[in-house]
Write an enzyme that holds these catalytic residues in place. Sequence first.
Site, short mmCIF file in Angstrom:
data_model
loop_
_atom_site.label_atom_id
_atom_site.label_comp_id
_atom_site.label_asym_id
_atom_site.label_seq_id
_atom_site.Cartn_x
_atom_site.Cartn_y
_atom_site.Cartn_z
N ARG A 35 -43.33 -31.23 -49.92
CA ARG A 35 -43.94 -31.42 -48.49
C ARG A 35 -43.74 -32.32 -47.72
O ARG A 35 -43.66 -32.96 -46.61
CB ARG A 35 -45.47 -31.46 -48.85
CG ARG A 35 -46.07 -29.15 -49.46
CD ARG A 35 -46.42 -28.79 -47.92
NE ARG A 35 -47.02 -29.63 -46.75
CZ ARG A 35 -48.63 -28.71 -47.20
NH1 ARG A 35 -49.06 -28.10 -48.52
NH2 ARG A 35 -49.66 -29.46 -46.63
N TYR B 22 -46.89 -31.84 -30.97
CA TYR B 22 -47.83 -32.66 -30.09
C TYR B 22 -48.68 -33.86 -31.19
O TYR B 22 -48.81 -33.54 -32.28
CB TYR B 22 -48.82 -31.13 -30.01
CG TYR B 22 -49.62 -30.84 -30.85
CD1 TYR B 22 -50.62 -31.10 -31.64
CD2 TYR B 22 -49.18 -29.51 -31.83
CE1 TYR B 22 -51.11 -30.32 -32.79
CE2 TYR B 22 -49.91 -28.64 -32.53
CZ TYR B 22 -50.85 -29.18 -32.98
OH TYR B 22 -51.48 -28.71 -33.95
N PRO B 23 -49.24 -34.40 -30.28
CA PRO B 23 -49.54 -35.87 -30.78
C PRO B 23 -51.78 -35.23 -31.25
O PRO B 23 -51.58 -34.93 -30.33
CB PRO B 23 -49.59 -36.92 -30.35
CG PRO B 23 -49.27 -36.27 -28.79
CD PRO B 23 -48.65 -35.10 -28.90
N MET B 24 -52.28 -35.98 -31.86
CA MET B 24 -53.19 -35.88 -32.32
C MET B 24 -54.33 -36.96 -32.21
O MET B 24 -53.77 -37.71 -33.05
CB MET B 24 -53.91 -34.12 -32.62
CG MET B 24 -52.97 -34.55 -33.66
SD MET B 24 -54.29 -32.80 -34.39
CE MET B 24 -56.30 -32.89 -34.31
N SER B 25 -55.32 -36.92 -32.76
CA SER B 25 -56.38 -37.54 -32.99
C SER B 25 -57.49 -37.33 -32.79
O SER B 25 -57.98 -35.94 -32.76
CB SER B 25 -56.15 -39.00 -32.08
OG SER B 25 -55.66 -39.60 -31.63
N HIS C 49 -59.97 -25.94 -42.37
CA HIS C 49 -59.71 -25.60 -41.56
C HIS C 49 -58.01 -25.28 -41.64
O HIS C 49 -57.15 -24.92 -41.34
CB HIS C 49 -58.93 -27.37 -40.62
CG HIS C 49 -58.14 -27.47 -39.21
ND1 HIS C 49 -58.29 -27.00 -38.29
CD2 HIS C 49 -56.44 -28.36 -39.22
CE1 HIS C 49 -57.94 -27.68 -37.54
NE2 HIS C 49 -56.71 -27.74 -37.85
N GLN D 208 -45.37 -26.28 -40.62
CA GLN D 208 -45.51 -27.67 -39.92
C GLN D 208 -45.21 -28.73 -41.00
O GLN D 208 -45.06 -28.25 -42.38
CB GLN D 208 -46.89 -27.07 -39.83
CG GLN D 208 -47.99 -26.86 -40.79
CD GLN D 208 -49.49 -27.50 -40.56
OE1 GLN D 208 -49.78 -27.42 -39.85
NE2 GLN D 208 -49.86 -27.07 -42.45
N SER E 157 -61.58 -28.88 -35.03
CA SER E 157 -61.16 -28.70 -33.76
C SER E 157 -61.93 -29.22 -32.96
O SER E 157 -61.25 -29.77 -31.99
CB SER E 157 -59.83 -27.74 -33.58
OG SER E 157 -58.65 -28.08 -34.64
#
Length: 251
Positions: free
Chosen positions: A133, A147-150, A174, A187, A225
Amino acid sequence: MNEAVKTLDGWFCLHDFRSIDWAAWRELNPGNQELMLNELSHFLSDMEITKNIGEGEHTIYSILGQKADLVFFTLRDSLEALNEVENRFNKLAIADYLLPTYSYISVVELSNYLASHMAGGEDPYQNKGVRARLYPALPPKKHICFYPMSKKRDGADNWYMLPMEERQQLIRDHGLIGRSYAGKVQQIIGGSIGFDDYEWGVTLFSDDALEFKRIVTEMRFDEASARYAEFGSFFIGNLLLSEQLSKLFTI
């Protein structure tokens, strides 16, 4: 103060998005174009050597839409090594015709909770599953989604003010969605707090691009999310093998 999450960190990542300057490229004579493509091919051959000895990974995808034409996704064991690849690429003659449009820096991460669960009682860094991993082999899947995320820090919806136990439970729930797509979507999660504008960079691979839509839609309805996530731009593309580059640049 709330307890901060602990992570295990693996390879450093660079997503380098480029737009092809077709107008300038078209002005070159075929001989110069061929020389530049040969130089790029030698560069990619050296990258393949690094991959084969287990000191890094890389892949190229053709991006749809007008945000970019290509993404060069590179993983290395240090920021210095990653920067060396970036600088060498920028010195290629063809780089003058590959205009930067976006980039993202992160490091492959795994939460200490999940890593300890996977490793049992042994050192997580010595566990084959954990290492796979943290130092992933990039799958030659037909499609990529990045995609970026916070996490939000907004009033009552402040992720970082939640107790550790509640955060862990939300992440477990999640994660169940992600695991339900095993075999369909792979992923790679890159942590980027202190590295870039968002807190994570998410890279998905699949042979069916509709799986990206399905997994992201399903996760949007999950509380982690729906209530706490903020997203940046999405990029989607098709696998571009090294031997296909010449065809792409042929006018």
